[in-house]
Motif scaffolding. Structure first.
Motif, short mmCIF file in Angstrom:
data_model
loop_
_atom_site.label_atom_id
_atom_site.label_comp_id
_atom_site.label_asym_id
_atom_site.label_seq_id
_atom_site.Cartn_x
_atom_site.Cartn_y
_atom_site.Cartn_z
N LEU A 11 50.86 -14.35 -21.12
CA LEU A 11 50.78 -13.10 -20.35
C LEU A 11 50.98 -13.37 -18.86
O LEU A 11 51.20 -12.44 -18.09
CB LEU A 11 49.43 -12.43 -20.59
N ASN B 157 55.94 -10.55 -16.44
CA ASN B 157 55.27 -9.72 -15.43
C ASN B 157 56.24 -8.99 -14.52
O ASN B 157 55.87 -7.98 -13.92
CB ASN B 157 54.27 -10.57 -14.64
N VAL C 182 40.98 -12.10 -24.51
CA VAL C 182 41.71 -12.51 -23.32
C VAL C 182 40.79 -13.38 -22.47
O VAL C 182 39.69 -12.95 -22.10
CB VAL C 182 42.17 -11.26 -22.53
N MET D 203 54.11 -6.66 -28.79
CA MET D 203 53.02 -7.58 -28.46
C MET D 203 52.44 -8.10 -29.78
O MET D 203 52.10 -7.30 -30.65
CB MET D 203 51.95 -6.86 -27.65
N PHE E 170 46.09 -13.34 -28.04
CA PHE E 170 47.52 -13.13 -27.78
C PHE E 170 48.33 -14.30 -28.31
O PHE E 170 47.98 -15.46 -28.09
CB PHE E 170 47.76 -12.97 -26.28
N ALA F 298 54.89 -12.10 -26.81
CA ALA F 298 55.52 -10.80 -26.56
C ALA F 298 57.01 -11.01 -26.74
O ALA F 298 57.55 -12.04 -26.34
CB ALA F 298 55.22 -10.32 -25.14
#
Length: 185
Positions: free
Chosen positions: A8, A14, A35, A137, A145, A148
Protein backbone atom coordinates in the motif's frame (compact mmCIF):
# COMPACT_ATOMS: atom_id res chain seq x y z
CA UNK A 1 -3.70 -9.18 -15.73
CA UNK A 2 -2.56 -5.60 -15.20
CA UNK A 3 0.08 -4.08 -12.99
CA UNK A 4 0.14 -5.60 -9.48
CA UNK A 5 1.09 -3.65 -6.35
CA UNK A 6 2.29 -5.67 -3.35
CA UNK A 7 2.45 -2.75 -0.94
CA UNK A 8 0.00 0.00 0.00
CA UNK A 9 3.10 2.23 0.23
CA UNK A 10 4.02 1.70 -3.43
CA UNK A 11 4.51 5.20 -4.92
CA UNK A 12 2.96 4.13 -8.24
CA UNK A 13 -0.17 2.92 -6.43
CA UNK A 14 -0.38 6.08 -4.32
CA UNK A 15 -0.01 8.24 -7.41
CA UNK A 16 -3.63 7.39 -8.33
CA UNK A 17 -4.84 9.26 -5.22
CA UNK A 18 -3.21 12.51 -6.27
CA UNK A 19 -3.65 12.25 -10.02
CA UNK A 20 -7.35 11.39 -10.37
CA UNK A 21 -9.21 14.23 -12.06
CA UNK A 22 -12.81 13.92 -10.85
CA UNK A 23 -13.71 10.93 -8.67
CA UNK A 24 -12.08 8.25 -6.56
CA UNK A 25 -14.46 5.60 -5.27
CA UNK A 26 -13.86 2.65 -2.93
CA UNK A 27 -16.10 -0.31 -2.21
CA UNK A 28 -15.17 -1.90 1.12
CA UNK A 29 -16.46 -5.37 1.90
CA UNK A 30 -14.39 -6.65 4.79
CA UNK A 31 -15.37 -6.48 8.43
CA UNK A 32 -11.72 -6.31 9.45
CA UNK A 33 -8.60 -4.95 7.80
CA UNK A 34 -5.27 -5.95 9.28
CA UNK A 35 -3.15 -2.88 8.56
CA UNK A 36 0.11 -2.50 10.44
CA UNK A 37 -0.08 1.29 10.75
CA UNK A 38 -3.36 0.94 12.71
CA UNK A 39 -2.27 -1.74 15.17
CA UNK A 40 -1.34 0.51 18.12
CA UNK A 41 -4.48 2.63 17.76
CA UNK A 42 -6.72 -0.41 17.33
CA UNK A 43 -5.28 -1.88 20.54
CA UNK A 44 -5.98 1.40 22.37
CA UNK A 45 -9.54 1.40 21.04
CA UNK A 46 -10.07 -2.19 22.23
CA UNK A 47 -8.76 -1.16 25.64
CA UNK A 48 -11.53 1.44 25.86
CA UNK A 49 -9.45 4.52 25.20
CA UNK A 50 -11.11 7.52 23.57
CA UNK A 51 -8.06 8.82 21.71
CA UNK A 52 -9.63 9.70 18.38
CA UNK A 53 -7.75 10.47 15.18
CA UNK A 54 -4.43 8.69 14.65
CA UNK A 55 -1.37 9.37 12.46
CA UNK A 56 -2.46 7.20 9.51
CA UNK A 57 -5.82 8.96 9.31
CA UNK A 58 -4.25 12.39 9.83
CA UNK A 59 -1.94 11.66 6.89
CA UNK A 60 -4.84 10.40 4.72
CA UNK A 61 -6.72 13.63 5.47
CA UNK A 62 -3.82 16.01 4.87
CA UNK A 63 -2.32 14.29 1.82
CA UNK A 64 -5.43 12.94 0.08
CA UNK A 65 -8.82 14.11 1.34
CA UNK A 66 -8.21 17.83 1.77
CA UNK A 67 -6.23 18.33 -1.46
CA UNK A 68 -8.89 16.41 -3.43
CA UNK A 69 -11.78 18.37 -1.94
CA UNK A 70 -9.88 21.63 -2.37
CA UNK A 71 -9.58 20.84 -6.08
CA UNK A 72 -13.31 20.06 -6.35
CA UNK A 73 -12.79 16.32 -6.65
CA UNK A 74 -15.10 13.70 -5.11
CA UNK A 75 -13.47 11.13 -2.85
CA UNK A 76 -16.06 8.64 -1.70
CA UNK A 77 -16.51 5.12 -0.39
CA UNK A 78 -19.25 2.70 0.52
CA UNK A 79 -18.58 0.14 3.22
CA UNK A 80 -20.92 -2.83 3.59
CA UNK A 81 -21.02 -3.41 7.34
CA UNK A 82 -22.49 -6.42 9.09
CA UNK A 83 -24.50 -5.84 12.25
CA UNK A 84 -23.67 -6.29 14.99
CA UNK A 85 -20.56 -4.37 14.02
CA UNK A 86 -17.18 -6.07 14.35
CA UNK A 87 -14.66 -4.49 16.71
CA UNK A 88 -12.69 -3.29 13.69
CA UNK A 89 -15.69 -1.60 12.04
CA UNK A 90 -16.56 0.08 15.35
CA UNK A 91 -12.94 1.32 15.49
CA UNK A 92 -13.07 2.50 11.88
CA UNK A 93 -16.29 4.41 12.52
CA UNK A 94 -15.15 5.98 15.81
CA UNK A 95 -11.50 6.72 15.01
CA UNK A 96 -11.41 7.16 11.22
CA UNK A 97 -14.73 8.13 9.65
CA UNK A 98 -15.54 10.67 12.37
CA UNK A 99 -12.46 12.56 11.13
CA UNK A 100 -12.42 11.88 7.37
CA UNK A 101 -16.07 12.84 6.82
CA UNK A 102 -15.75 16.37 8.27
CA UNK A 103 -12.54 16.75 6.20
CA UNK A 104 -14.54 16.11 3.01
CA UNK A 105 -14.57 12.37 2.33
CA UNK A 106 -18.05 11.10 1.45
CA UNK A 107 -18.35 7.91 3.50
CA UNK A 108 -21.50 5.87 3.17
CA UNK A 109 -22.51 2.55 4.75
CA UNK A 110 -24.79 -0.32 3.84
CA UNK A 111 -25.70 -2.03 7.11
CA UNK A 112 -26.70 -5.68 6.69
CA UNK A 113 -27.39 -8.44 9.17
CA UNK A 114 -24.53 -10.79 9.92
CA UNK A 115 -24.06 -13.38 7.19
CA UNK A 116 -26.13 -11.52 4.59
CA UNK A 117 -24.96 -9.41 1.66
CA UNK A 118 -26.58 -6.79 -0.61
CA UNK A 119 -27.88 -8.51 -3.70
CA UNK A 120 -25.92 -7.71 -6.83
CA UNK A 121 -22.82 -6.31 -5.10
CA UNK A 122 -19.48 -8.09 -5.21
CA UNK A 123 -17.95 -9.35 -2.01
CA UNK A 124 -14.54 -7.84 -2.63
CA UNK A 125 -12.89 -4.43 -2.47
CA UNK A 126 -11.89 -2.15 -5.29
CA UNK A 127 -10.94 1.42 -6.14
CA UNK A 128 -12.40 3.12 -9.21
CA UNK A 129 -10.71 6.32 -10.36
CA UNK A 130 -12.50 8.66 -12.76
CA UNK A 131 -14.89 5.83 -13.66
CA UNK A 132 -12.19 4.40 -15.92
CA UNK A 133 -9.30 3.02 -13.83
CA UNK A 134 -10.21 -0.07 -11.83
CA UNK A 135 -7.94 -1.47 -9.14
CA UNK A 136 -9.08 -4.59 -7.32
CA UNK A 137 -7.87 -5.02 -3.76
CA UNK A 138 -6.91 -8.50 -2.57
CA UNK A 139 -6.84 -9.49 1.10
CA UNK A 140 -6.30 -12.66 3.06
CA UNK A 141 -9.24 -14.02 5.03
CA UNK A 142 -8.01 -12.27 8.20
CA UNK A 143 -7.94 -8.87 6.43
CA UNK A 144 -4.20 -8.76 5.71
CA UNK A 145 -3.46 -6.93 2.43
CA UNK A 146 -1.99 -9.13 -0.31
CA UNK A 147 -2.05 -7.06 -3.50
CA UNK A 148 -3.81 -4.49 -5.62
CA UNK A 149 -4.23 -5.12 -9.32
CA UNK A 150 -5.04 -2.76 -12.18
CA UNK A 151 -7.83 -4.28 -14.28
CA UNK A 152 -7.77 -3.35 -17.97
CA UNK A 153 -10.83 -5.32 -19.14
CA UNK A 154 -13.43 -2.72 -20.28
CA UNK A 155 -16.34 -4.98 -19.30
CA UNK A 156 -15.01 -5.26 -15.73
CA UNK A 157 -14.62 -1.48 -15.57
CA UNK A 158 -18.21 -0.92 -16.70
CA UNK A 159 -19.36 -3.53 -14.17
CA UNK A 160 -17.48 -1.71 -11.37
CA UNK A 161 -19.25 1.53 -12.34
CA UNK A 162 -22.59 -0.25 -12.16
CA UNK A 163 -21.72 -1.67 -8.72
CA UNK A 164 -20.63 1.78 -7.54
CA UNK A 165 -23.95 3.30 -8.56
CA UNK A 166 -25.86 0.42 -6.98
CA UNK A 167 -23.91 0.64 -3.73
CA UNK A 168 -24.32 4.40 -3.45
CA UNK A 169 -28.07 4.12 -4.05
CA UNK A 170 -28.42 1.48 -1.31
CA UNK A 171 -26.22 3.26 1.23
CA UNK A 172 -26.76 5.82 3.95
CA UNK A 173 -24.39 8.68 4.77
CA UNK A 174 -22.04 7.98 7.66
CA UNK A 175 -23.41 11.02 9.52
CA UNK A 176 -26.89 9.45 9.54
CA UNK A 177 -25.48 6.11 10.71
CA UNK A 178 -23.52 7.90 13.45
CA UNK A 179 -26.54 9.94 14.58
CA UNK A 180 -28.78 6.88 14.70
CA UNK A 181 -26.33 5.29 17.15
CA UNK A 182 -25.87 8.50 19.16
CA UNK A 183 -22.17 8.39 18.31
CA UNK A 184 -21.70 5.18 20.29
CA UNK A 185 -19.60 2.48 18.68
Amino acid sequence: MGRVFRSLDDPEFNRFFSEFRFTAYRLESLQRYDVSYEKAEFDLFLAGRQRGEFPGIAQWISETVKPARGAGKLLHRVHVVEEPLSDYVRFECAWAYTHTVPAGEDVRLIPVSSGSWPEGLPHYDYWLFDSSILITMHYQEDGLFEAAEIVKDPEKIVEANYWRDMAVSQSIPFADFYEKRNGIF
